[in-house]
Design a protein around this motif. Structure first.
Motif, PDB file in Angstrom:
ATOM      1  N   GLU A   1       0.826  -1.209   0.000  1.00 37.70           N
ATOM      2  CA  GLU A   1       0.000   0.000   0.000  1.00 37.70           C
ATOM      3  C   GLU A   1       0.859   1.257   0.000  1.00 37.70           C
ATOM      4  O   GLU A   1       0.553   2.238  -0.674  1.00 37.70           O
ATOM      5  N   HIS A   2       1.931   1.217   0.775  1.00 42.16           N
ATOM      6  CA  HIS A   2       2.809   2.389   0.875  1.00 42.16           C
ATOM      7  C   HIS A   2       3.479   2.696  -0.462  1.00 42.16           C
ATOM      8  O   HIS A   2       3.574   3.861  -0.874  1.00 42.16           O
TER       9      HIS A   2
ATOM     10  N   HIS B   1       0.374   3.179  -3.251  1.00 40.83           N
ATOM     11  CA  HIS B   1      -0.710   4.087  -2.871  1.00 40.83           C
ATOM     12  C   HIS B   1      -2.090   3.461  -3.083  1.00 40.83           C
ATOM     13  O   HIS B   1      -3.019   4.103  -3.573  1.00 40.83           O
TER      14      HIS B   1
ATOM     15  N   ASN C   1      -5.391   1.261  -1.270  1.00 42.75           N
ATOM     16  CA  ASN C   1      -6.107   1.294  -0.005  1.00 42.75           C
ATOM     17  C   ASN C   1      -6.958   0.038   0.082  1.00 42.75           C
ATOM     18  O   ASN C   1      -7.914  -0.123  -0.684  1.00 42.75           O
TER      19      ASN C   1
ATOM     20  N   ARG D   1       0.723   3.236 -12.464  1.00 43.91           N
ATOM     21  CA  ARG D   1      -0.392   3.818 -11.708  1.00 43.91           C
ATOM     22  C   ARG D   1      -1.673   3.857 -12.532  1.00 43.91           C
ATOM     23  O   ARG D   1      -2.433   4.820 -12.503  1.00 43.91           O
TER      24      ARG D   1
END
Length: 452
Positions: free
Chosen positions: A120-121, A124, A126, A284
């Protein structure tokens, strides 16, 4: 008989090391367990890198999710038997909520990715938002099962995860300071890490739970069982979840994925080392299907490939992660934080890239928070004790033990660095020996807490 009402002709039981049996009584629960998305949880470890420290901690989010379901089922049984609603709004349990609670309990973690929190870090993501998407997307098998209950049932279950469901009793079963989720993972993680201080009296806590208009309370005579739970949670965070070596391995994992991403962005990745299933995350531009294609095994396979990478940093970080070569760490505080730049300079001077071989990390936990603040998005619920006459008292106002730790953060800040700086080994270039000596003496002379 509707699908929602359909009971199995004979309940199924699943053997469980924590609860002995997990009882499956509804067709919808069995069908959800058999979905592709739920079966994926078998391939995601519950404790991530902690399994590299506690070798028994190989359990998965699949087993944990079944455990949360089982505790919730027991709560529903207790509430229906002892505190059923007699008239609408009297604060009793409405058993028509059972299926919503059971499905939310079973599916609460279905959105977790591989090595969840590190992943997650880096990318990004959730997991709660992805859980909601899995529940509500027509593309998933989970959604197709839930929609057989009713067209709006997926959204109802998702709203429990989002803490917006109108019945606070259902929400607090799954998400509160003492809920089915926390109770299962504490007992399960204690069992698999062989840490006895993580245990508490689950049977007693379930016995003293009771519904009321505003949610869930605990009988006053069950206060000591609740105290025991709070202390167990405190101990598990300090001894297991915040273990410095586990955090060191998380740093390596974080830097390993970060290096792969950097090489890809710079178009410096050899074709044979391109992680095709990760590319949507590097770019992304991932969708739900991309996310569901990932699990711990997929990442581990890429790490095995990267161990042979021509990029020395990527290959070395893959080796350190796969072969369990953790970074060392020292604890620092506000007074010693100013020493870190000099430590980084010494590390650079022997050839390490400090972007990938150093890190700072802080881990803090609030064992119990009595400061309910309705202004925040998802306020924590206080633990309420109920007198025989129905009067509610917040836990820390009655318990001296809990009052002593309420509102107090516990944890530390650590600086991570290569073990070689303390133990250079026989093959270390002799020219660097003075730097190694300076590094060790710098730590000792400035009274940084002894490295782990």
């Amino acid at each position: 008989m509707t699908y929602a009402q359909q009971r199995l002709p004979r309940e199924k039981v699943l053997r469980d090391p924590v609860h002995n049996y997990v009882y499956v009584q509804h067709q919808v629960i069995l069908d959800l367990i058999n979905t592709r998305e739920f079966q994926r949880l078998r391939r995601i470890k519950q404790l991530g890198t902690a399994s590299l420290i506690f070798h028994g901690a190989e359990h998965s989010r699949f087993g944990h999710s079944l455990g949360v379901y089982e505790i919730t089922r027991q709560i529903c049984d207790n509430f229906q038997r002892n505190y059923p609603m007699k008239t609408p709004g009297d604060g009793g349990w409405d058993d028509r909520e059972r299926l919503t609670a059971l499905c939310a309990a079973l599916l609460h973690d279905i959105g977790h990715g591989p090595y969840s929190h590190t992943f997650e870090h880096i990318f990004h993501t959730n997991h709660e938002a992805i859980t909601v998407e899995i529940l509500t997307s027509p593309e998933t098998e989970v959604n197709q099962v839930l929609r057989q209950v009713s067209p709006n049932f997926p959204e109802a279950v998702a709203s429990v995860i989002q803490k917006t469901y109108p019945n606070p009793q259902v929400v607090q079963m799954i998400s509160s300071q003492i809920d089915a989720d926390r109770m299962d993972y504490l007992l399960r993680d204690a069992y698999f890490t062989a840490t006895q201080y993580g245990t508490f009296d689950l049977t007693r806590i379930l016995r003293v739970m009771r519904p009321y208009q505003g949610g869930i309370a605990f009988a006053m005579n069950g206060m000591h069982a609740v105290e025991d739970y709070i202390v167990s949670r405190f101990q598990m965070y300090q001894q297991v979840y915040f273990h410095p070596v586990s955090r060191a391995m998380e740093v390596i994992l974080d830097h390993l994925l970060g290096r792969a991403n950097e090489l890809y962005q710079a178009d410096q990745t050899d074709e044979s080392f391109i992680p095709h299933l990760l590319l949507p995350f590097f770019n992304r531009q991932f969708d739900l299907q991309d996310y569901l294609n990932l699990d711990d095994g997929v990442l581990t396979t890429y790490f095995t490939h990267w161990r042979q990478s021509p990029d020395k940093i990527l290959a070395d970080l893959a080796h350190r992660f796969l072969d369990r070569k953790p970074l060392k760490s020292v604890e620092y505080d506000e007074a010693t934080q100013a020493l870190l730049p000099q430590l980084r300079q010494l590390i650079r001077s022997v050839g390490f890239n400090t972007d990938y071989y150093t890190a700072t990390d802080n881990s803090y936990d609030l064992p119990y928070d009595d400061a309910y603040d309705p202004r925040i998005t998802h306020p924590l619920t206080q633990i309420e004790l109920q007198e025989p006459d129905g009067t509610l008292l917040e836990l820390s106002t009655v318990s001296d033990l809990v009052n002593a730790i309420r509102g107090k953060f516990t944890g530390d800040q650590r600086f991570f660095f290569p073990k070689e700086l303390l133990n250079p080994g026989d093959d270390a270039p002799e020219i660097f020996q003075p730097i190694y000596d300076e590094f060790s003496s710098y730590i000792q002379n400035n009274q940084l807490i002894q490295p782990k």
